[in-house]
Design a protein around this motif. Structure first.
Motif, PDB file in Angstrom:
ATOM      1  N   ASP A  61       0.822  -1.209   0.000  1.00 56.77           N
ATOM      2  CA  ASP A  61       0.000   0.000   0.000  1.00 56.77           C
ATOM      3  C   ASP A  61       0.858   1.262   0.000  1.00 56.77           C
ATOM      4  O   ASP A  61       0.494   2.257  -0.633  1.00 56.77           O
ATOM      5  CB  ASP A  61      -0.942  -0.002   1.205  1.00 56.77           C
ATOM      6  CG  ASP A  61      -1.948   1.121   1.141  1.00 56.77           C
ATOM      7  OD1 ASP A  61      -2.596   1.280   0.083  1.00 56.77           O
ATOM      8  OD2 ASP A  61      -2.095   1.861   2.127  1.00 56.77           O
ATOM      9  N   LEU A  67      -5.201   1.727  -0.617  1.00 52.41           N
ATOM     10  CA  LEU A  67      -6.177   1.986   0.439  1.00 52.41           C
ATOM     11  C   LEU A  67      -6.193   3.472   0.782  1.00 52.41           C
ATOM     12  O   LEU A  67      -5.228   3.996   1.334  1.00 52.41           O
ATOM     13  CB  LEU A  67      -5.835   1.156   1.678  1.00 52.41           C
ATOM     14  CG  LEU A  67      -5.684  -0.349   1.437  1.00 52.41           C
ATOM     15  CD1 LEU A  67      -5.142  -1.041   2.689  1.00 52.41           C
ATOM     16  CD2 LEU A  67      -7.003  -0.966   1.018  1.00 52.41           C
ATOM     17  N   VAL A  73     -13.530  -1.800   1.550  1.00 55.49           N
ATOM     18  CA  VAL A  73     -12.584  -2.894   1.339  1.00 55.49           C
ATOM     19  C   VAL A  73     -13.205  -4.219   1.748  1.00 55.49           C
ATOM     20  O   VAL A  73     -13.825  -4.317   2.820  1.00 55.49           O
ATOM     21  CB  VAL A  73     -11.291  -2.667   2.159  1.00 55.49           C
ATOM     22  CG1 VAL A  73     -10.318  -3.819   1.965  1.00 55.49           C
ATOM     23  CG2 VAL A  73     -10.644  -1.336   1.779  1.00 55.49           C
ATOM     24  N   ASP A  75     -11.957  -7.994   2.627  1.00 62.10           N
ATOM     25  CA  ASP A  75     -10.754  -8.754   2.996  1.00 62.10           C
ATOM     26  C   ASP A  75     -11.114 -10.242   3.028  1.00 62.10           C
ATOM     27  O   ASP A  75     -11.781 -10.705   3.947  1.00 62.10           O
ATOM     28  CB  ASP A  75     -10.248  -8.276   4.352  1.00 62.10           C
ATOM     29  CG  ASP A  75      -8.966  -8.983   4.800  1.00 62.10           C
ATOM     30  OD1 ASP A  75      -8.375  -9.716   3.991  1.00 62.10           O
ATOM     31  OD2 ASP A  75      -8.580  -8.796   5.972  1.00 62.10           O
ATOM     32  N   TRP A  83      -4.581  -8.086   8.059  1.00 63.50           N
ATOM     33  CA  TRP A  83      -4.809  -7.233   6.893  1.00 63.50           C
ATOM     34  C   TRP A  83      -5.975  -6.286   7.144  1.00 63.50           C
ATOM     35  O   TRP A  83      -5.966  -5.142   6.701  1.00 63.50           O
ATOM     36  CB  TRP A  83      -5.047  -8.091   5.642  1.00 63.50           C
ATOM     37  CG  TRP A  83      -3.767  -8.478   4.966  1.00 63.50           C
ATOM     38  CD1 TRP A  83      -2.562  -8.658   5.553  1.00 63.50           C
ATOM     39  CD2 TRP A  83      -3.578  -8.730   3.569  1.00 63.50           C
ATOM     40  NE1 TRP A  83      -1.621  -9.019   4.616  1.00 63.50           N
ATOM     41  CE2 TRP A  83      -2.219  -9.071   3.393  1.00 63.50           C
ATOM     42  CE3 TRP A  83      -4.424  -8.725   2.473  1.00 63.50           C
ATOM     43  CZ2 TRP A  83      -1.688  -9.383   2.145  1.00 63.50           C
ATOM     44  CZ3 TRP A  83      -3.904  -9.038   1.224  1.00 63.50           C
ATOM     45  CH2 TRP A  83      -2.546  -9.360   1.054  1.00 63.50           C
ATOM     46  N   SER A  84      -6.982  -6.763   7.853  1.00 62.20           N
ATOM     47  CA  SER A  84      -8.106  -5.891   8.193  1.00 62.20           C
ATOM     48  C   SER A  84      -7.650  -4.759   9.113  1.00 62.20           C
ATOM     49  O   SER A  84      -8.137  -3.633   9.010  1.00 62.20           O
ATOM     50  CB  SER A  84      -9.225  -6.691   8.855  1.00 62.20           C
ATOM     51  OG  SER A  84      -9.864  -7.544   7.931  1.00 62.20           O
ATOM     52  N   ALA A  87      -6.167  -2.247   6.850  1.00 66.63           N
ATOM     53  CA  ALA A  87      -7.218  -1.599   6.070  1.00 66.63           C
ATOM     54  C   ALA A  87      -8.001  -0.598   6.912  1.00 66.63           C
ATOM     55  O   ALA A  87      -8.309   0.506   6.453  1.00 66.63           O
ATOM     56  CB  ALA A  87      -8.155  -2.652   5.478  1.00 66.63           C
ATOM     57  N   ARG A  90      -5.932   2.520   7.208  1.00 71.68           N
ATOM     58  CA  ARG A  90      -5.700   3.265   5.970  1.00 71.68           C
ATOM     59  C   ARG A  90      -6.975   3.887   5.384  1.00 71.68           C
ATOM     60  O   ARG A  90      -6.905   4.943   4.750  1.00 71.68           O
ATOM     61  CB  ARG A  90      -5.031   2.354   4.940  1.00 71.68           C
ATOM     62  CG  ARG A  90      -3.616   1.867   5.353  1.00 71.68           C
ATOM     63  CD  ARG A  90      -2.615   3.021   5.308  1.00 71.68           C
ATOM     64  NE  ARG A  90      -1.345   2.732   5.924  1.00 71.68           N
ATOM     65  CZ  ARG A  90      -0.215   2.479   5.245  1.00 71.68           C
ATOM     66  NH1 ARG A  90      -0.223   2.421   3.923  1.00 71.68           N
ATOM     67  NH2 ARG A  90       0.904   2.286   5.890  1.00 71.68           N
ATOM     68  N   VAL A  91      -8.123   3.237   5.566  1.00 71.56           N
ATOM     69  CA  VAL A  91      -9.362   3.799   4.994  1.00 71.56           C
ATOM     70  C   VAL A  91     -10.165   4.579   6.038  1.00 71.56           C
ATOM     71  O   VAL A  91     -11.232   5.100   5.741  1.00 71.56           O
ATOM     72  CB  VAL A  91     -10.244   2.717   4.326  1.00 71.56           C
ATOM     73  CG1 VAL A  91      -9.448   1.911   3.307  1.00 71.56           C
ATOM     74  CG2 VAL A  91     -10.901   1.793   5.354  1.00 71.56           C
ATOM     75  N   VAL A 105     -14.683  -1.633   6.092  1.00 70.24           N
ATOM     76  CA  VAL A 105     -13.887  -2.854   5.971  1.00 70.24           C
ATOM     77  C   VAL A 105     -14.759  -4.040   6.357  1.00 70.24           C
ATOM     78  O   VAL A 105     -15.316  -4.071   7.460  1.00 70.24           O
ATOM     79  CB  VAL A 105     -12.626  -2.816   6.863  1.00 70.24           C
ATOM     80  CG1 VAL A 105     -11.871  -4.147   6.778  1.00 70.24           C
ATOM     81  CG2 VAL A 105     -11.718  -1.657   6.470  1.00 70.24           C
ATOM     82  N   LEU A 149      -9.164  -7.548  -1.199  1.00 70.31           N
ATOM     83  CA  LEU A 149      -7.885  -8.102  -0.747  1.00 70.31           C
ATOM     84  C   LEU A 149      -8.070  -9.596  -0.508  1.00 70.31           C
ATOM     85  O   LEU A 149      -9.105 -10.026  -0.021  1.00 70.31           O
ATOM     86  CB  LEU A 149      -7.450  -7.461   0.570  1.00 70.31           C
ATOM     87  CG  LEU A 149      -7.307  -5.942   0.603  1.00 70.31           C
ATOM     88  CD1 LEU A 149      -7.019  -5.477   2.034  1.00 70.31           C
ATOM     89  CD2 LEU A 149      -6.191  -5.485  -0.331  1.00 70.31           C
TER      90      LEU A 149
END
Length: 239
Positions: A61, A67, A73, A75, A83-84, A87, A90-91, A105, A149
């Motif tokens: 990223d 993101l 997103v 996942d 990863w969540s 995310a 970032r979001v 997410v 993702l």
């Protein structure tokens, strides 16, 4: 004080791993010893990520800007949720920065996923099930995601080619998921294991995305066959 706390936590984690070495098989001991030496494992403890895989997504990223605040997103294969976690940050789905747009997410896995503020998890859900697709469309704003993702993988059988084929088959199902939930211009990032069918997956992705590239982040172990396809600018197929 903060640095001391991190050092103490790292030492505590190392001590716990060393205790686990007792009574393990040779292969299990090698895996645990590798964990002890892995800087990404140590960093994941220090930064409260659920596992080291968070740094793969962070690296990708940082380079490609997948993101963005306000993005939605999905996942896939989300457990344990690292990863969540990335995310969500970032979001801005937890609304940490009130000045930025709030994202969404949604994580999916056959396994149970521990709750995470800013994410909605669909535990015990199959990403290929139409009922899961319908539930996703309910949870996503306007029923669409900006990014899909996938760090999902099958349980390893020990037969490399068989595992490779299974993962490629799983990744191919994401194209159907994209048709159901990915907005035009959206992106897909999916893990695969390198092998004879990787070109088939790349070709299939290229039919519905304007660009597809192969990535091997630094956080991915060098001796691993793990790779990622980053597919960008989704073009919904005309039927």
């Amino acid at each position: 004080m903060w640095c001391f706390s991190l050092q103490r936590r790292s030492l505590h984690s190392s001590f716990r791993l060393m205790k686990k070495l007792k009574g393990k098989t040779g292969a299990e001991q090698r895996w645990l010893q590798r964990q002890l030496k892995d800087p990404y494992v140590k960093a994941s403890h220090a930064q409260n990520f659920r596992c080291r895989s968070a740094f793969k997504l962070l690296e990708i990223d940082d380079k490609f800007g997948l993101l963005q605040p306000g993005y939605s997103v999905v996942d896939c294969g989300a457990a344990p949720g690292a990863w969540s976690q990335v995310a969500v940050q970032r979001v801005n789905s937890a609304g940490t920065d009130p000045e930025l747009p709030h994202g969404t997410v949604v994580g999916i896995d056959l396994l149970n996923i521990q709750a995470l503020h800013g994410a909605h998890f669909l535990s015990s859900h199959d990403v290929t099930d139409p009922a899961t697709h319908a539930r996703l469309q309910e949870l996503l704003p306007a029923g669409r995601a900006h990014v899909i993702l996938s760090d999902m993988a099958p349980n390893a059988s020990g037969f490399r080619e068989m595992d490779h084929e299974k993962l490629i088959a799983m990744c191919l199902t994401l194209i159907d998921l994209a048709e159901k939930t990915l907005q035009p211009g959206g992106s897909l990032l999916c893990k695969y294991w390198d092998g004879s069918l990787a070109h088939k997956l790349q070709k299939s992705l290229s039919t519905v995305f304007a660009s597809v590239r192969t990535l091997k982040p630094n956080a991915s172990r060098k001796d691993s066959a793990e790779r990622y396809f980053l597919a960008r600018t989704y073009r919904k197929p005309v039927k």
